[in-house]
Design a protein around this motif. Sequence first.
Motif, PDB file in Angstrom:
ATOM      1  N   GLY A  20      14.962 -17.372  68.408  1.00  0.00           N
ATOM      2  CA  GLY A  20      15.712 -17.701  69.613  1.00  0.00           C
ATOM      3  C   GLY A  20      15.080 -18.834  70.414  1.00  0.00           C
ATOM      4  N   TYR A  21      14.010 -19.400  69.916  1.00  0.00           N
ATOM      5  CA  TYR A  21      13.286 -20.461  70.624  1.00  0.00           C
ATOM      6  C   TYR A  21      13.624 -21.840  70.061  1.00  0.00           C
ATOM      7  CZ  TYR A  21      10.209 -17.205  73.110  1.00  0.00           C
ATOM      8  OH  TYR A  21       9.710 -16.229  73.945  1.00  0.00           O
ATOM      9  N   GLY A  22      13.354 -22.868  70.867  1.00  0.00           N
ATOM     10  CA  GLY A  22      13.542 -24.251  70.464  1.00  0.00           C
ATOM     11  C   GLY A  22      12.475 -25.129  71.101  1.00  0.00           C
ATOM     12  N   SER A  23      12.443 -26.386  70.687  1.00  0.00           N
ATOM     13  CA  SER A  23      11.445 -27.332  71.197  1.00  0.00           C
ATOM     14  C   SER A  23      11.996 -28.744  71.131  1.00  0.00           C
ATOM     15  CB  SER A  23      10.157 -27.243  70.364  1.00  0.00           C
ATOM     16  OG  SER A  23       9.213 -28.200  70.793  1.00  0.00           O
ATOM     17  N   LYS A  24      11.429 -29.605  71.959  1.00  0.00           N
ATOM     18  CA  LYS A  24      11.707 -31.044  71.886  1.00  0.00           C
ATOM     19  C   LYS A  24      10.462 -31.807  71.471  1.00  0.00           C
ATOM     20  CE  LYS A  24      15.411 -30.803  75.191  1.00  0.00           C
ATOM     21  NZ  LYS A  24      15.906 -30.968  76.514  1.00  0.00           N
ATOM     22  N   ASN A  25       9.384 -31.069  71.135  1.00  0.00           N
ATOM     23  CA  ASN A  25       8.088 -31.683  70.833  1.00  0.00           C
ATOM     24  C   ASN A  25       7.661 -31.285  69.416  1.00  0.00           C
ATOM     25  OD1 ASN A  25       5.515 -32.714  70.866  1.00  0.00           O
ATOM     26  ND2 ASN A  25       4.836 -31.610  72.693  1.00  0.00           N
ATOM     27  N   TRP A  26       8.033 -32.119  68.444  1.00  0.00           N
ATOM     28  CA  TRP A  26       7.815 -31.819  67.031  1.00  0.00           C
ATOM     29  C   TRP A  26       6.796 -32.779  66.424  1.00  0.00           C
ATOM     30  CZ3 TRP A  26      10.048 -27.598  64.883  1.00  0.00           C
ATOM     31  CH2 TRP A  26      11.079 -26.994  65.607  1.00  0.00           C
ATOM     32  N   PRO A  57       7.859 -18.922  61.357  1.00  0.00           N
ATOM     33  CA  PRO A  57       9.263 -19.095  60.974  1.00  0.00           C
ATOM     34  C   PRO A  57       9.442 -20.230  59.954  1.00  0.00           C
ATOM     35  CG  PRO A  57       9.029 -18.968  63.361  1.00  0.00           C
ATOM     36  CD  PRO A  57       7.648 -19.082  62.794  1.00  0.00           C
ATOM     37  N   GLY A  58      10.445 -20.080  59.112  1.00  0.00           N
ATOM     38  CA  GLY A  58      10.738 -21.128  58.136  1.00  0.00           C
ATOM     39  C   GLY A  58      11.819 -20.692  57.176  1.00  0.00           C
ATOM     40  N   GLY A  59      12.196 -21.623  56.302  1.00  0.00           N
ATOM     41  CA  GLY A  59      13.220 -21.307  55.322  1.00  0.00           C
ATOM     42  C   GLY A  59      13.530 -22.484  54.427  1.00  0.00           C
ATOM     43  N   MET A  60      14.542 -22.298  53.613  1.00  0.00           N
ATOM     44  CA  MET A  60      14.952 -23.313  52.645  1.00  0.00           C
ATOM     45  C   MET A  60      15.655 -24.477  53.346  1.00  0.00           C
ATOM     46  SD  MET A  60      13.952 -21.976  49.757  1.00  0.00           S
ATOM     47  CE  MET A  60      14.817 -22.800  48.441  1.00  0.00           C
ATOM     48  N   VAL A  61      15.399 -25.681  52.838  1.00  0.00           N
ATOM     49  CA  VAL A  61      16.097 -26.872  53.313  1.00  0.00           C
ATOM     50  C   VAL A  61      17.473 -26.883  52.658  1.00  0.00           C
ATOM     51  CG1 VAL A  61      16.074 -29.395  53.390  1.00  0.00           C
ATOM     52  CG2 VAL A  61      13.911 -28.123  53.567  1.00  0.00           C
ATOM     53  N   ASP A  62      18.515 -26.907  53.465  1.00  0.00           N
ATOM     54  CA  ASP A  62      19.871 -26.957  52.922  1.00  0.00           C
ATOM     55  C   ASP A  62      20.143 -28.326  52.307  1.00  0.00           C
ATOM     56  OD1 ASP A  62      20.408 -24.367  53.771  1.00  0.00           O
ATOM     57  OD2 ASP A  62      21.404 -24.999  55.619  1.00  0.00           O
ATOM     58  N   ALA A  69      19.963 -16.907  71.226  1.00  0.00           N
ATOM     59  CA  ALA A  69      19.824 -15.616  70.536  1.00  0.00           C
ATOM     60  C   ALA A  69      19.427 -15.846  69.087  1.00  0.00           C
ATOM     61  CB  ALA A  69      21.146 -14.854  70.596  1.00  0.00           C
ATOM     62  N   THR A  70      18.797 -14.842  68.497  1.00  0.00           N
ATOM     63  CA  THR A  70      18.485 -14.898  67.071  1.00  0.00           C
ATOM     64  C   THR A  70      19.767 -14.741  66.260  1.00  0.00           C
ATOM     65  OG1 THR A  70      18.044 -12.526  67.031  1.00  0.00           O
ATOM     66  CG2 THR A  70      16.146 -13.980  67.383  1.00  0.00           C
ATOM     67  N   ASN A  71      19.692 -15.150  64.996  1.00  0.00           N
ATOM     68  CA  ASN A  71      20.833 -15.046  64.092  1.00  0.00           C
ATOM     69  C   ASN A  71      20.290 -14.867  62.677  1.00  0.00           C
ATOM     70  OD1 ASN A  71      23.384 -15.081  62.985  1.00  0.00           O
ATOM     71  ND2 ASN A  71      23.538 -17.313  62.999  1.00  0.00           N
ATOM     72  N   PHE A  72      19.916 -13.639  62.336  1.00  0.00           N
ATOM     73  CA  PHE A  72      19.263 -13.359  61.061  1.00  0.00           C
ATOM     74  C   PHE A  72      20.243 -13.429  59.892  1.00  0.00           C
ATOM     75  CE2 PHE A  72      16.481 -10.301  63.708  1.00  0.00           C
ATOM     76  CZ  PHE A  72      15.677 -11.347  64.139  1.00  0.00           C
ATOM     77  N   ASP A  73      19.717 -13.873  58.739  1.00  0.00           N
ATOM     78  CA  ASP A  73      20.463 -13.780  57.490  1.00  0.00           C
ATOM     79  C   ASP A  73      20.609 -12.306  57.118  1.00  0.00           C
ATOM     80  OD1 ASP A  73      20.482 -16.567  57.336  1.00  0.00           O
ATOM     81  OD2 ASP A  73      18.766 -16.650  55.964  1.00  0.00           O
ATOM     82  N   ARG A  98      16.483 -25.345  63.039  1.00  0.00           N
ATOM     83  CA  ARG A  98      17.466 -24.288  62.784  1.00  0.00           C
ATOM     84  C   ARG A  98      16.779 -22.937  62.569  1.00  0.00           C
ATOM     85  NH1 ARG A  98      18.603 -22.644  57.945  1.00  0.00           N
ATOM     86  NH2 ARG A  98      18.108 -24.600  56.887  1.00  0.00           N
ATOM     87  N   GLU A  99      15.746 -22.918  61.719  1.00  0.00           N
ATOM     88  CA  GLU A  99      15.060 -21.665  61.407  1.00  0.00           C
ATOM     89  C   GLU A  99      14.340 -21.091  62.626  1.00  0.00           C
ATOM     90  OE1 GLU A  99      15.133 -19.738  58.743  1.00  0.00           O
ATOM     91  OE2 GLU A  99      16.289 -21.052  57.449  1.00  0.00           O
ATOM     92  N   LEU A 100      13.734 -21.950  63.445  1.00  0.00           N
ATOM     93  CA  LEU A 100      13.060 -21.473  64.652  1.00  0.00           C
ATOM     94  C   LEU A 100      14.060 -20.768  65.568  1.00  0.00           C
ATOM     95  CD1 LEU A 100      10.514 -21.276  66.422  1.00  0.00           C
ATOM     96  CD2 LEU A 100      11.104 -23.536  67.345  1.00  0.00           C
TER      97      LEU A 100
END
Length: 184
Positions: free
Chosen positions: A101-107, A78-83, A137-141, A94-96
């Motif tokens: 639909g996933y997230g993390s606290k360990n970056w 996953p990835g995308g442009m930096v706003d 939930a996912t939120n596709f462009d 945001r992109e993840l």
Amino acid sequence: MQHKKNEWQTLSSTFGVKNPLFQIRTDTLVNPRNQKSVTITVLTGNDAANVVPITTDGHILMIEQYRFGISKPTLEVPGGMVDDGENQQKTVERELLEETGYGSKNWHYLGKIPANPVFQDAYIHHWLAQDVELIGATNFDDAEDIVLKKMPIKEVFELFKNGKIDHPHTVNALLKTFFELGML
């Protein structure tokens, strides 16, 4: 013969067509090797960021999505442009979420590379997210059609090793991740 970075003299820069991703910049420069002027086209734009997301049970979340430039889907992270005004970690968070639909606290920041130094001025920033969990939930462009693939790390490593993953930004992100995890 090697030339110092600053020996290329910029005579002019003009800006042309702009779309949501890039703006065309045309530079006229003097080549320090032969003193001839050359005109170069550069795509200017924001940096991008991607993330290698690893679940608590040892899977990497890969996505498959259609890429218009090559007219076929690619297997990638996953990835995308930096706003504008956004830092790279916020981008990958945001992109993840949007793409999986996933997230993390360990970056963990893995570094950056030029997106395509031949004709772009942007960089791609690579991140590792561990202990990712389904949080929404996912939120596709509008231009995205993404298939989530939860794959064992060893399977992704084999695909990587055998050249079956060919998106260059993903290849580099995986290279940095596998090195970070002691697999290389």
